[in-house]
Scaffold this active site. Sequence first.
Site, PDB file in Angstrom:
ATOM      1  CG  ASN A   8      12.508  25.617  70.978  1.00 37.93           C
ATOM      2  OD1 ASN A   8      11.960  25.285  72.030  1.00 37.93           O
ATOM      3  ND2 ASN A   8      13.007  26.832  70.778  1.00 37.93           N
ATOM      4  CE  LYS A  10      10.186  29.126  69.478  1.00 37.13           C
ATOM      5  NZ  LYS A  10      10.371  30.455  68.925  1.00 37.13           N
ATOM      6  CG  HIS A  95      15.891  30.042  71.794  1.00 32.04           C
ATOM      7  ND1 HIS A  95      15.147  31.194  71.638  1.00 32.04           N
ATOM      8  CD2 HIS A  95      15.561  29.234  70.771  1.00 32.04           C
ATOM      9  CE1 HIS A  95      14.378  31.068  70.572  1.00 32.04           C
ATOM     10  NE2 HIS A  95      14.606  29.878  70.014  1.00 32.04           N
ATOM     11  CD  GLU A  97      11.662  32.520  71.504  1.00 34.14           C
ATOM     12  OE1 GLU A  97      11.458  31.486  72.166  1.00 34.14           O
ATOM     13  OE2 GLU A  97      11.272  32.675  70.331  1.00 34.14           O
ATOM     14  CD  GLU A 165      17.071  29.159  66.542  1.00 33.41           C
ATOM     15  OE1 GLU A 165      16.288  28.381  65.999  1.00 33.41           O
ATOM     16  OE2 GLU A 165      16.890  29.626  67.669  1.00 33.41           O
ATOM     17  N   GLY A 171       9.932  32.901  64.102  1.00 37.88           N
ATOM     18  CA  GLY A 171       8.485  33.064  64.250  1.00 37.88           C
ATOM     19  C   GLY A 171       7.881  34.141  63.374  1.00 37.88           C
ATOM     20  CB  SER A 210      10.563  31.361  59.421  1.00 41.27           C
ATOM     21  OG  SER A 210      10.085  32.334  60.342  1.00 41.27           O
TER      22      SER A 210
HETATM   23  C1  PEP Z   1      13.159  28.834  67.347  1.00 41.03           C
HETATM   24  O1  PEP Z   1      12.621  29.591  68.148  1.00 41.03           O
HETATM   25  O2  PEP Z   1      14.112  28.109  67.693  1.00 41.03           O
HETATM   26  C2  PEP Z   1      12.630  28.824  65.994  1.00 41.03           C
HETATM   27  C3  PEP Z   1      13.416  28.449  65.044  1.00 41.03           C
HETATM   28  O3  PEP Z   1      11.331  29.260  65.839  1.00 41.03           O
HETATM   29  P1  PEP Z   1      10.493  29.294  64.456  1.00 41.03           P
HETATM   30  O4  PEP Z   1      10.792  28.011  63.702  1.00 41.03           O
HETATM   31  O5  PEP Z   1       9.079  29.372  64.900  1.00 41.03           O
HETATM   32  O6  PEP Z   1      10.964  30.490  63.709  1.00 41.03           O
END
Ligand code: PEP
Length: 248
Positions: A8, A10, A95, A97, A165, A171, A210
């Site tokens: 992803n 983003k 997601h 976000e 998630e 992040g 992460s």
């Molecule tokens: C995500 O936003 O789907 C995600 C897993 O981000 P990160 O790996 O940066 O934590």
Amino acid sequence: MTPLIAANWKMNGLGRDGKDRVRKLLSHVAANKHKCDIVVCPPATLLASIAGLLTGSPVALGGQDCHAAGSGAHTGDVSAPMLADVGCRHVIVGHSERRADHRETDAVVGSKAAAAHASGLTAIVCVGESENQRDGGETLAVVGAQLVGSLPHSVNAENTVVAYEPIWAIGTGRTPTLDEVSQVHEFIGEKLRDAFPDDGDRVRILYGGSVKPSNAADLLAIQRVNGALVGGASLNADDFWAICQSCP
Ligand code: PEP
């Protein structure tokens, strides 16, 4: 079950760096064996050019969101038929976000997933608790309610992937313990089995938050972790490939 590793990106990537990243990933894929399915979800502006690079490769293309309607007066949005038309096979919906930035409810996410299914796309449906909810012992209740509200009747093992998630892990460099990840994935697996008795056991459940080369092997070794949704680390083709190579 073949693991799925999804990138992803983003809202990151201009034409040249996005294409360079994909070319580098494709060179790893061509030179090595891999034990997973791979999906890259770039921003909408790069879908067409990256679709061209991925043609004929085992790496699939995905969108980061779709509108529930097929077309119409929705300025700035992209529909599931448009994603399918440009060459996508997957789309991320719900997601955290988008749930936060665009106030997407479970019902909205469910209609987006249904729209994805109707266009022949695999919906990667994201769920996960906030830090306060985890601290309050509400993780399973929150994730359970999100699953009920966000998964349409059209779910089957081919057209749906669930991504767990935890919002506080996205992040931040922080991850739940392996036991905590296992507990939530087993719980999601039970909910899927109950809701979709024919297929629930075969719906893949990804962990996201992460994931990086240094923790991927441990996370991906957990019984009901069937892959990963990778944000930050997917912006580096070598790191993303190292995660792909960590699949058991
Ligand atoms: C995500 O936003 O789907 C995600 C897993 O981000 P990160 O790996 O940066 O934590």
